[in-house]
Write a protein that holds these residues in place. Structure first.
Motif, mmCIF file in Angstrom:
data_model
loop_
_atom_site.group_PDB
_atom_site.id
_atom_site.type_symbol
_atom_site.label_atom_id
_atom_site.label_comp_id
_atom_site.label_asym_id
_atom_site.label_seq_id
_atom_site.Cartn_x
_atom_site.Cartn_y
_atom_site.Cartn_z
ATOM 1 N N GLU B 129 0.921 -1.757 -0.063
ATOM 2 C CA GLU B 129 0.174 0.031 0.198
ATOM 3 C C GLU B 129 1.277 1.265 -0.004
ATOM 4 O OE1 GLU B 129 0.275 2.297 2.126
ATOM 5 O OE2 GLU B 129 0.224 1.369 4.361
ATOM 6 N N HIS B 131 0.667 5.547 0.691
ATOM 7 C CA HIS B 131 -0.338 6.569 0.851
ATOM 8 C C HIS B 131 0.813 7.857 1.435
ATOM 9 C CE1 HIS B 131 -3.042 3.389 2.686
ATOM 10 N NE2 HIS B 131 -4.273 4.552 1.891
ATOM 11 N N SER B 140 -1.876 0.416 6.510
ATOM 12 C CA SER B 140 -3.463 1.159 6.410
ATOM 13 C C SER B 140 -4.568 -0.248 7.207
ATOM 14 C CB SER B 140 -3.798 1.149 5.199
ATOM 15 O OG SER B 140 -4.528 0.177 4.145
ATOM 16 N N ALA B 143 -5.081 -1.910 4.362
ATOM 17 C CA ALA B 143 -4.631 -3.372 3.856
ATOM 18 C C ALA B 143 -4.292 -4.237 4.507
ATOM 19 C CB ALA B 143 -2.529 -2.846 3.548
ATOM 20 N N HIS B 194 -3.563 4.554 -2.575
ATOM 21 C CA HIS B 194 -2.906 3.324 -3.164
ATOM 22 C C HIS B 194 -2.845 1.939 -3.007
ATOM 23 C CE1 HIS B 194 -2.623 7.121 -5.938
ATOM 24 N NE2 HIS B 194 -1.511 7.574 -4.710
ATOM 25 N N GLN B 195 -3.072 1.037 -3.506
ATOM 26 C CA GLN B 195 -2.913 -0.258 -2.226
ATOM 27 C C GLN B 195 -2.893 -1.210 -3.697
ATOM 28 O OE1 GLN B 195 -4.660 -1.746 1.039
ATOM 29 N NE2 GLN B 195 -5.500 -3.937 0.033
ATOM 30 N N ARG B 209 -5.144 -3.617 -8.162
ATOM 31 C CA ARG B 209 -4.694 -2.393 -7.797
ATOM 32 C C ARG B 209 -5.425 -1.242 -7.997
ATOM 33 N NH1 ARG B 209 0.309 0.803 -7.720
ATOM 34 N NH2 ARG B 209 -0.525 2.770 -7.962
#
Lengths: 246, 246, 246, 246
Positions: B129, B131, B140, B143, B194-195, B209
């Motif tokens: 992840e 951030h 996170s 995640a 984002h992950q 994604r």
């Protein structure tokens, strides 16, 4: 036509080099030499590629320098003392340039170079590498070296540390710290050798990514070395970076 | 036209919901209620969206259920005891379905669902992840939750552990271990949320994604909840996953 | 131990299947049959894997069904008429389930399934595939099929067209249009077979990516077929999607 | 402390510049000037940033050069004739360096520079850009310019065309051709401005990716210009590339 000899010709990398030389329109393979063969077979070559082992490479190099042959060396194990020894042989003999590179992968070298150049212009930088699950060390040597180069470039430019407000972290979540640069290692079935350098700041992210599928990817760098070794400005050159016109 | 009331209408998320409802062709915003306003303003609404806080959400929900209004709730803080309390109110009153979701992001929910489904078919799986650098916790919550769900899916299917031959590791390089799933957290200026879930095996890698640019990304999930809450098979539903027809 | 026979055992794919069966702890390779060999060698097998060619596969299948052997078929060329013929043989004989799959790659099948499921929830969707430069067709069959499935899923859900304000386009810049889904084909030295499905809307992007490094990646799907063919609910099954518990 | 004046200070970009200057520890905002204001307010500034419009920028620049102020210009519309005019003013006045840049995004400039440097070392190269669906042109100007620069670098190095065996292509699948470089344009809800340059050869792929989230991303380049404009080797400089120490 450049006349090329290969030392360690029956090894994994040496055999690849032989194939690559034979496939190059501007080269001719004149000698494929390995353990037990007489080095005299190299006579007539203009450039010699050595992918042998640390135990024999110095003898090989001495022979090349004393016979005025240029050498392109992928064998590992060169410390400052060994480099000085090579320079000594060169001082005593005319001819015989030597190019020694720990990594002939053009993509990997470009990534490290570009990462250094870009590093001072972004607030944040981290490195993520992904390799097959049989790899023994984490992070990879290339990722570690990349992080060191980035850290040095930022220190020289006076760039501050990457911002990070983390106060609660599960052990290891933020990766390992190499000179202030966080490095993350992924081990993944199906992967080969991959690396990303991610740089970010002020509403933008800049990513350099290198995917290496096989050892073939070193051959363009070796051939580039063969083509340029005769005209290098220094008699002993370490790394292919200076050959790339960057 | 679905008549919609919003609770917490002057808060950050509530204000977004008001705008989203007004922009939806099949909805009408009939009440925008916040602290100090009378709940009676909600009379006439068919569905109520609540983005308030744990201190007032239970009173809001009780009112909705007792008045037969359906509720879509994004406020946090629901533990099993609170859910039981809601079910009790519902048992005593006809009407008033309730949908409570910790995450209305359709993309995030899809990622978690797909990751669980895919996880048993691959040898390796890791979560990465990324951030913004002001985030306090690593990894996170999403995640961590994703890794837990993946681990549970693999355990249920009898999938073995991800292969990893690492013998030499710089501290933290391999990330943190959540139920056998390695999780890596990147903190990057310029990033938002984002992950990636990376799955690999036998010569192939499969990647999910999700990039979230702003809180707008929750609105399609909220509107989906508003459209479906009246027809949900259970009077109390937790999570939007069952609304997605997966 | 499942007793497995392989038809086309000396072909490229068949040889891979033999190796994969031998490497599976729960299977035993009891017959490796190819052109010129007697099918009777398959007697004693419980399941037969066929990677032969359209010219002989029907005779092979008839023999399997008539002898009560289950068959897992990767050979191409099955149209509705051929499928009906197979069903006819099955109606006349007890035993002999048949699984025919145009693609045994679990990753590719998951990508297509997930893409269909996710497609109705996003405003935009495009497909980008990357292959080695020796590929003759653009886009790939898998990318084309993926786009068709996405288009059908969106049509069924009533999702509108992907927004696109382009008024000035250099010829081909926006890719090719497959049922309203833009598809882009990259041809890249160093690449093998890769595909991305990119979905976007309201401040979020959701990406499915599949990287296939070699044909090994089909083996887990073939072995899954061998394990499940005896218990499939239908005597003739097309595609491995229904085996994945999605 | 560098004393900075801003022209076009109430415009979208100019207002960002004012904020960025105020936030920079080594700068002081001494004048924020817009339409209707007297240029004399700039007296006392050492450097002036101009984000106005092609109709007024020449008058602004003339004033700056005649008053010995350095100028950093993001306004568009400079053709060779306009550049010559500026040089003429400079020849007649001491002081007053001018830096004019069509793009102050450091990431975008780095991507173009690195793409040119790397392009000769790979067999294949393609460009993929992704923008929000409201964009009118495809491909983006930056992608087109990047492809042109790559094509020129390959031509100069004598690199052959990217290999491509495609014989069957659905119209547009292979993108548009800019000087032999294929360019693909994706239009995606949720996207902002993104570009990838993908280079491949001999078992390796090298990717440069730039994600731009907002116009903030131009500010570091503008501030860099303000810091360096006084010491530039040429009195008129076009583009920030030469400021990046590449």
């Amino acid at each position: 036509m450049i006349k090329v000899g290969v030392l360690g010709a029956r090894g994994r990398m040496g055999a690849e080099v032989c194939r690559a030389v034979e496939g190059a329109a501007d080269m001719e393979l004149v000698a494929a030499v390995d353990q037990g063969d007489d080095l005299a077979a190299l006579t007539g070559a203009e450039a010699v590629v050595d992918f042998t082992n640390p135990g024999v490479v110095m003898d090989n190099l001495r022979w090349c320098v004393e016979h005025g042959l240029h050498a392109v060396v992928g064998t590992s194990g060169f410390d400052p003392a060994r480099l000085d020894t090579v320079r000594g042989w060169q001082a005593a003999n005319p001819g015989g340039n030597v190019l020694i590179a720990p990594n002939f992968g053009v993509g990997a070298v470009l990534m490290m170079h570009f990462a250094q150049k870009a590093a001072p212009f972004f607030d944040s930088v981290e490195v993520v590498e992904t390799h097959h699950p049989n790899k023994l060390d984490a992070p990879s040597g290339t990722a570690y070296r990349t992080a060191e180069l980035i850290a040095a470039a930022r220190a020289e430019a006076g760039t501050g540390p990457s911002p990070d407000a983390t106060t609660t972290e599960l052990d290891g979540a933020r990766g390992t710290d190499v000179g202030g640069v966080r490095v993350h290692a992924i081990r993944m079935a199906g992967a080969i050798a991959h690396q990303e350098v991610i740089l970010g700041g002020h509403g933008e992210i800049f990513t350099l990514r290198h995917d290496s599928m096989n050892r073939e990817s070193f051959m363009p760098g070796v051939l580039l070395g063969v083509r340029k070794v005769a005209d290098l400005p220094d008699r002993l050159t370490v790394g292919i970076e200076s050959l790339l016109g960057l």
